[in-house]
Design a protein around this motif. Structure first.
Motif, PDB file in Angstrom:
ATOM      1  N   LEU A 904      12.656  15.203 -12.649  1.00  0.00           N
ATOM      2  CA  LEU A 904      12.300  16.478 -12.271  1.00  0.00           C
ATOM      3  C   LEU A 904      12.230  16.950 -11.029  1.00  0.00           C
ATOM      4  O   LEU A 904      12.830  17.802 -10.470  1.00  0.00           O
ATOM      5  N   LEU A 905      11.864  16.012 -10.076  1.00  0.00           N
ATOM      6  CA  LEU A 905      11.908  16.258  -8.749  1.00  0.00           C
ATOM      7  C   LEU A 905      13.467  16.359  -8.156  1.00  0.00           C
ATOM      8  O   LEU A 905      13.913  16.993  -7.213  1.00  0.00           O
ATOM      9  N   GLY A 906      14.177  15.703  -9.032  1.00  0.00           N
ATOM     10  CA  GLY A 906      15.814  15.850  -8.631  1.00  0.00           C
ATOM     11  C   GLY A 906      16.560  16.928  -8.982  1.00  0.00           C
ATOM     12  O   GLY A 906      17.763  17.020  -8.747  1.00  0.00           O
ATOM     13  N   LEU A 907      15.869  17.769  -9.824  1.00  0.00           N
ATOM     14  CA  LEU A 907      16.777  18.960 -10.646  1.00  0.00           C
ATOM     15  C   LEU A 907      17.004  20.135  -9.411  1.00  0.00           C
ATOM     16  O   LEU A 907      16.097  20.583  -8.802  1.00  0.00           O
ATOM     17  N   THR A 908      18.203  20.354  -9.441  1.00  0.00           N
ATOM     18  CA  THR A 908      18.719  21.361  -8.441  1.00  0.00           C
ATOM     19  C   THR A 908      18.496  22.885  -9.104  1.00  0.00           C
ATOM     20  O   THR A 908      18.288  23.702  -8.287  1.00  0.00           O
ATOM     21  N   SER A 909      18.109  22.817 -10.424  1.00  0.00           N
ATOM     22  CA  SER A 909      18.045  24.128 -10.966  1.00  0.00           C
ATOM     23  C   SER A 909      16.401  24.520 -10.903  1.00  0.00           C
ATOM     24  O   SER A 909      16.264  25.689 -11.072  1.00  0.00           O
ATOM     25  N   LEU A 910      15.592  23.682 -10.646  1.00  0.00           N
ATOM     26  CA  LEU A 910      14.301  24.121 -10.551  1.00  0.00           C
ATOM     27  C   LEU A 910      13.964  25.093  -9.529  1.00  0.00           C
ATOM     28  O   LEU A 910      14.159  24.746  -8.230  1.00  0.00           O
ATOM     29  N   LYS A 911      13.343  26.247  -9.734  1.00  0.00           N
ATOM     30  CA  LYS A 911      13.254  27.417  -8.708  1.00  0.00           C
ATOM     31  C   LYS A 911      11.991  27.601  -8.419  1.00  0.00           C
ATOM     32  O   LYS A 911      11.290  27.912  -7.544  1.00  0.00           O
ATOM     33  N   GLU A 912      11.021  27.400  -9.472  1.00  0.00           N
ATOM     34  CA  GLU A 912       9.672  27.622  -9.395  1.00  0.00           C
ATOM     35  C   GLU A 912       8.705  26.352  -9.932  1.00  0.00           C
ATOM     36  O   GLU A 912       8.927  26.055 -11.050  1.00  0.00           O
ATOM     37  N   LEU A 913       7.805  26.126  -9.122  1.00  0.00           N
ATOM     38  CA  LEU A 913       6.630  24.972  -9.428  1.00  0.00           C
ATOM     39  C   LEU A 913       5.305  25.631  -9.369  1.00  0.00           C
ATOM     40  O   LEU A 913       5.028  25.948  -8.281  1.00  0.00           O
ATOM     41  N   SER A 914       4.492  25.718 -10.475  1.00  0.00           N
ATOM     42  CA  SER A 914       2.954  25.956 -10.331  1.00  0.00           C
ATOM     43  C   SER A 914       2.037  25.045 -10.635  1.00  0.00           C
ATOM     44  O   SER A 914       2.247  24.392 -11.841  1.00  0.00           O
ATOM     45  N   VAL A 915       1.242  24.642  -9.931  1.00  0.00           N
ATOM     46  CA  VAL A 915       0.308  23.759 -10.099  1.00  0.00           C
ATOM     47  C   VAL A 915      -1.172  24.203  -9.955  1.00  0.00           C
ATOM     48  O   VAL A 915      -1.467  24.606  -9.002  1.00  0.00           O
ATOM     49  N   ASP A 916      -1.979  24.387 -10.989  1.00  0.00           N
ATOM     50  CA  ASP A 916      -3.492  25.053 -10.863  1.00  0.00           C
ATOM     51  C   ASP A 916      -4.143  24.309 -11.257  1.00  0.00           C
ATOM     52  O   ASP A 916      -4.186  23.857 -12.764  1.00  0.00           O
ATOM     53  N   TRP A 917      -5.365  24.193 -10.886  1.00  0.00           N
ATOM     54  CA  TRP A 917      -6.546  23.429 -11.457  1.00  0.00           C
ATOM     55  C   TRP A 917      -6.083  21.957 -11.884  1.00  0.00           C
ATOM     56  O   TRP A 917      -6.595  21.698 -12.743  1.00  0.00           O
ATOM     57  N   CYS A 918      -5.176  21.296 -11.104  1.00  0.00           N
ATOM     58  CA  CYS A 918      -4.808  19.952 -11.350  1.00  0.00           C
ATOM     59  C   CYS A 918      -5.083  19.187  -9.952  1.00  0.00           C
ATOM     60  O   CYS A 918      -4.147  19.044  -9.193  1.00  0.00           O
ATOM     61  N   PRO A 919      -6.322  18.863  -9.843  1.00  0.00           N
ATOM     62  CA  PRO A 919      -6.711  18.319  -8.141  1.00  0.00           C
ATOM     63  C   PRO A 919      -5.665  17.032  -8.034  1.00  0.00           C
ATOM     64  O   PRO A 919      -5.408  16.914  -6.833  1.00  0.00           O
ATOM     65  N   VAL A 920      -5.741  16.210  -8.750  1.00  0.00           N
ATOM     66  CA  VAL A 920      -5.165  14.814  -8.593  1.00  0.00           C
ATOM     67  C   VAL A 920      -3.464  15.053  -8.236  1.00  0.00           C
ATOM     68  O   VAL A 920      -2.821  14.635  -7.425  1.00  0.00           O
ATOM     69  N   LEU A 921      -2.999  15.911  -8.930  1.00  0.00           N
ATOM     70  CA  LEU A 921      -1.343  16.411  -8.919  1.00  0.00           C
ATOM     71  C   LEU A 921      -1.389  17.226  -7.679  1.00  0.00           C
ATOM     72  O   LEU A 921      -0.275  17.237  -7.007  1.00  0.00           O
ATOM     73  N   ALA A 922      -2.221  18.023  -7.424  1.00  0.00           N
ATOM     74  CA  ALA A 922      -2.020  18.776  -6.355  1.00  0.00           C
ATOM     75  C   ALA A 922      -1.967  17.839  -4.924  1.00  0.00           C
ATOM     76  O   ALA A 922      -1.328  18.018  -4.016  1.00  0.00           O
ATOM     77  N   GLU A 923      -2.886  16.958  -4.973  1.00  0.00           N
ATOM     78  CA  GLU A 923      -2.877  15.821  -3.755  1.00  0.00           C
ATOM     79  C   GLU A 923      -1.533  15.161  -3.823  1.00  0.00           C
ATOM     80  O   GLU A 923      -1.054  14.855  -2.721  1.00  0.00           O
ATOM     81  N   TYR A 924      -1.059  14.708  -4.904  1.00  0.00           N
ATOM     82  CA  TYR A 924       0.282  14.271  -4.983  1.00  0.00           C
ATOM     83  C   TYR A 924       1.324  15.038  -4.680  1.00  0.00           C
ATOM     84  O   TYR A 924       2.386  14.395  -3.725  1.00  0.00           O
ATOM     85  N   CYS A 925       1.264  16.412  -4.864  1.00  0.00           N
ATOM     86  CA  CYS A 925       2.003  17.172  -4.199  1.00  0.00           C
ATOM     87  C   CYS A 925       2.290  17.143  -2.736  1.00  0.00           C
ATOM     88  O   CYS A 925       3.293  17.272  -1.822  1.00  0.00           O
ATOM     89  N   GLN A 926       1.085  17.023  -2.043  1.00  0.00           N
ATOM     90  CA  GLN A 926       1.050  17.179  -0.682  1.00  0.00           C
ATOM     91  C   GLN A 926       1.545  15.764   0.054  1.00  0.00           C
ATOM     92  O   GLN A 926       2.395  15.853   0.942  1.00  0.00           O
ATOM     93  N   LYS A 927       1.414  14.637  -0.731  1.00  0.00           N
ATOM     94  CA  LYS A 927       2.070  13.489  -0.180  1.00  0.00           C
ATOM     95  C   LYS A 927       3.570  13.421  -0.440  1.00  0.00           C
ATOM     96  O   LYS A 927       4.213  13.007   0.401  1.00  0.00           O
TER      97      LYS A 927
END
Length: 950
Positions: A904-927
């Motif tokens: 998913l991270l390699g997709l050039t088509s991806l234009k929007e990513l929304s992460v809400d109320w996912c604390p572990v994933l939000a921390e992953y996104c920061q890293k």
């Protein structure tokens, strides 16, 4: 409209005379003879109606004669409908008047009905004969339209200093005309399309006379085509422009040969202004003669009808919109304030700007109103025009409406009725296409058209009016791009009011207390819209308008007076075909509704306190549409609903109080739309609607939601439903319930409920069965599926192999409490333990090939989204082999999810990513910000994160 109305009455009358009915209700001899006489009279009248309708604009006496004819035709239509309703009662099973051995009193009742029908038809025949005699006073021409508004002849000449606006459109057309492509295939045809008076000819003149255009083309030719399309006249005009001499030949072949020789190897521009014909043969010969030109040559046409542009194979279409407000004011003031001293201008400008707004950007309206006010000097005179309805002004009728009348007279008779009925909508309001078509149906506009379903005819009528520029501002369904809603230009609406000003009326809340407007209609009022605010009393004088066919009440802020008025309203307005009581704060529908025997459209939506409908509702045998949308406390439908054999649309969306449906629903075999079905188990199957009863409703189309599948009984009920045979269903929701009593059967019931192969939208909710995916959830069975929602399937620990679905564009998965990981099984790449379905033998190399939107929510146990690789196929590896078109990824309340897969991270088509109320994933996104930040729009816990933030 009179032509369409008389035609409808003739069709009805013919059916009554010749229909082969059961012996008990055949016509007696005197009735049949009287009907035959009337039929002859109507045919005589019909022969002159085309001429009469076109002369009514200029001749007041003709207009009065037509109004008398329409009023009598309406009365005849009412009488025939009463008779047809009486006949219809004999077709209803278990009806009390239908006996195998009729009683003597029944025969007496039948004879009385025949006698009344004979008397009424004889009286109406006398009225029609008197009208037929009066027609001789006018010397009408048979089947001709000598009184048609004069069609203006246009030329290429224009005074540019008098033109305001259109710079953007002019420049776009000029750029298109000047574009030259040496590889050009065929002759480019550019079409300017728009309603009458919008400025199509003016725009063509501006482009035609542009200096760059003059220099670019060796030959420029202007032809006003108009209607009818005379091939010889058009060819002569072209040849004369090319040679400078009037052609001496008159044969089309010779003319085209000379045109061909004259333009050979020349770069030319041909303008065909005001094209109407939709007959492609009229254009083909001329088009073929022009194919010898050099690259760069163009044809520019102007037309009111989009279909003309399509038939002429236009390569580019310019839909022409209205002027901007300041441009319209400039045009209006140039005419209205011409030659006035500065002091006079200043005193009138404020009112003038308000009048210019009424033109709604229509140049012709600005010119006509400007011309009307040019010679009115006082402020009071200008204020009078501002306060008047445009369709009530004689000057507007003569100056503005004739061009619109040309479009109107070009319509077939049925379309004229359909358009004129649109006067009933409040100006500038949004018109729902589906509602409009159902209202047309209710008025009987499509009677006699037996070759197609009424709904399809209505769709075609709407599309035809849209392509002829009678509608605008379209709102489309994002799923299939079909038109859902539209508006009418205010001037077009004024024109519709002009056509129906003695039949249609809109009473606003501030004038409902004034009966004078109603009285002025002299009994001709047939359609009424009434707007009531919260404290507005229901006007009692409405009870006296007994010939109303449409009553649409717009109620705001819970007006309680409507409910109190209903018993008397039902008692008096027995001719109603359409009745809208939505938002009426109705708690109980009176049993007197049975008196509305001709009712075909009943809208009760948003009456939130309505608990039930009376059984007498089921005696409305003509009813086609019953709208109960958002009657949220409605607890039951009348048990006799099976008697509504003509019911085609039962709109019951969000009727949350319904826990079951009457058994009689299975007899509604005419149903085309049914928003929600509430099924019961087989234990009470003799009284309530069961899942298996769906088999009888074979014509259902659109969207269907099946509620209570947890109570479906057993798998045989699911098989009986035969959902896969309902080919016109495009949206399906299968909603099980929260009980666990029959969870062991739910997997078999779900398996039996295979959707039709062309379903585009599917939802499965609250499924309690084991992890046993239905065999039809694969690429071959659901090849057309575009939107899928899976929710609350509590016992699934794995997700189905959805990556196989070739057309899937959006996927929503929620509340899957048993799912802890998502891996290759989700992509449809391999079989997992516990999974009985297998990917098809021809599994696609690309997983989710068309998926654009993916959303997961409330996945409370989900921890791992595993990286996967597409297995080698012996073919060269492909980039982006998983979800290559994904544009939006939305993750909500997935509290334990640790990471996103690399694919998913390699997709050039991806234009929007929304992460809400996912604390572990939000921390992953920061890293992982360096890998994620390339996505243009990222939202973390409701806040959009800028790329430079990290």
């Amino acid at each position: 409209m009179a032509d369409a109305l008389v035609s409808a009455v003739l069709q009805q009358l013919t059916a009554v005379v010749y229909r082969d009915i059961e012996k008990e209700v055949t016509l007696v001899v005197d009735v049949r003879k009287e009907a035959q006489k009337l039929k002859t009279t109507l045919q005589t009248l019909q022969a002159v109606l085309m001429d009469a309708e076109k002369r009514q604009v200029k001749e007041a006496a003709v207009k009065l004669w037509l109004e008398k004819l329409k009023a009598t035709s309406y009365d005849m239509d009412d009488l025939i409908d009463d008779w047809n309703t009486f006949v219809l009662k004999f077709q209803v099973p278990n009806n009390k008047v239908c006996f195998c051995m009729p009683s003597p009193c029944f025969f007496f009742r039948k004879i009385v009905l025949h006698h009344d029908f004979a008397v009424n038809i004889r009286d109406l025949n006398k009225r029609f004969q008197a009208i037929a005699i009066e027609k001789d006073m006018f010397s009408f021409e048979l089947n001709r339209g000598s009184g048609e508004p004069e069609r203006p002849v246009t030329t290429s000449f224009i005074d540019v200093s008098e033109i305001y606006g259109r710079d953007q459109e002019k420049n776009a057309i000029i750029r298109t005309l000047l574009f030259e492509n040496s590889q050009q295939q065929g002759l480019p045809i550019i079409s300017v399309v728009g309603m009458g008076g919008i400025g199509k000819t003016t725009l063509a003149q501006l482009a035609y006379n542009d200096q760059e255009v003059k220099a670019f083309f060796e030959k420029r030719i202007w032809v006003c085509v108009s209607d009818p399309f005379d091939e010889i006249r058009v060819a002569k005009a072209i040849l004369e422009a090319l040679t400078g001499e009037a052609p001496s030949v008159a044969e089309l072949e010779s003319l085209l040969q000379k045109i061909h020789l004259s333009i050979e190897r020349k770069k030319f521009l041909l303008v065909l202004d005001d094209v109407w014909t939709e007959d492609p043969t009229k254009w083909e010969s001329l088009k073929h003669s022009l194919k010898c030109v050099t690259p760069g040559s163009k044809v520019l046409i102007t037309t009111r009808k989009e279909n003309v542009a399509k038939i002429m194979e236009s390569t580019m279409l310019f839909p022409l919109g209205q002027l901007y407000e300041e441009e319209c004011w400039s045009l209006f003031s140039q005419v209205a304030l011409f030659g006035r001293p500065g002091g006079d201008r200043k005193g009138l400008e404020e009112i003038g700007k308000k009048i210019a707004k009424k033109c709604k950007g229509l140049p012709l309206a600005a010119k006509v109103l400007g011309g009307l006010l040019r010679f009115k000097k006082s402020k009071e005179q200008w204020q009078s025009v501002l306060d008047s309805e445009l369709w009530e002004l004689e000057e507007v009728e003569k100056g503005l409406f004739p061009p619109l009348l040309l479009s109107y007279y070009d319509l077939p008779s049925t379309l004229r009725q359909c358009f004129a009925y649109c006067a009933l909508f409040i100006k500038d309001s949004v018109i729902e296409k589906d509602k409009l078509i159902k209202l047309w149906m209710a008025q009987g506009f499509f009677r006699g058209m037996l070759h197609k379903e009424m709904e399809l005819i209505g769709e075609e009528c709407f599309d035809d009016l849209a392509m002829r520029s009678f509608f605008q501002d379209f709102q489309k369904d994002e799923n299939n791009n079909s038109v859902m809603k539209c508006k009418m230009h205010d001037i077009v609406h004024d024109f519709a009011q002009f056509l129906t000003k003695n039949e249609c009326l809109m009473l606003a809340m501030e004038v409902v207390k004034e009966p004078s407007r109603i009285d002025s209609y002299n009994g001709n009022l047939r359609h009424l819209v009434m707007v009531l605010e919260k404290e507005s009393p229901f006007p009692s004088y409405i009870y006296n308008v007994e010939r109303l066919r449409s009553l649409l009440i717009k109620s705001y802020n819970k007006n309680s007076s409507i409910s109190r008025a209903l018993p008397k309203l039902f008692d008096q307005l027995k001719c109603l075909r359409s009745l809208d009581l939505s938002w009426g704060s109705i708690k109980e529908l009176p049993k007197e509704i049975v008196k509305l025997i001709n009712l075909r459209y009943l809208k009760l939506s948003n009456n939130h306190d309505l608990l039930e409908s009376p059984e007498t509702l089921c005696d409305l045998y003509n009813l086609q549409t019953l709208d109960l949308t958002r009657c949220r406390r409605l607890q039951k439908l009348p048990s006799g609903i099976g008697k509504l054999l003509n019911l085609r649309h039962l709109d019951n969306w969000e009727t949350f109080g319904l826990r079951s449906m009457p058994k009689g629903m299975r007899r509604l075999t005419c149903l085309r739309s049914l928003k929600e079905v509430v099924v019961s188990d087989g234990c009470n199957g003799n009284k309530t609607f069961t899942l298996g009863d769906l088999a009888n409703l074979s014509y259902l189309r659109g969207d269907l939601k099946i509620q209570g599948l947890g109570n479906a009984g057993d798998v045989t009920e699911g098989r009986k439903a035969k959902l896969h045979n309902k080919k016109d269903l495009f949206g399906l929701t299968l909603n099980f319930d929260s009980s666990t009593a029959r969870m062991c059967l739910e997997d078999m019931i779900l398996e039996a409920l295979q959707p039709p192969g062309n379903v585009e939208r599917l939802e499965i909710r609250c499924f309690n069965g084991p992890i046993l995916f239905p065999s039809w959830l694969n690429s071959s069975a659901l090849a057309q599926l575009r939107h899928l929602t899976l929710g609350n399937c509590r016992n699934w620990t794995l997700l189905p192999p959805l990556g196989e679905l070739p057309s899937l564009e959006s996927l929503q998965i929620s509340n899957m409490n048993g799912v802890k990981k998502v891996g290759e099984e989700f992509l449809g790449l391999r079989k997992e333990e516990g999974q009985t379905s297998t990917p098809s033998s021809s599994s696609p190399m690309i997983a989710f090939p068309n998926l654009k939107s993916l959303r997961f929510s409330n996945m409370v146990k989900w921890k791992h989204w595993i990286n996967c690789e597409i297995p080698s196929t012996g073919v060269a590896e492909m980039d982006n082999a998983i979800m290559p078109q994904l544009q939006s990824l939305d993750l909500q309340s997935c509290g334990k999810l640790k990471a996103l897969p690399h694919y998913l991270l390699g997709l050039t088509s991806l234009k929007e990513l929304s992460v809400d109320w996912c604390p572990v994933l939000a921390e992953y996104c920061q890293k992982e910000w360096p890998n994620i930040s390339r996505i243009p729009n990222i939202r973390l816990d409701g806040v959009y994160v800028q790329r430079s933030s990290h």
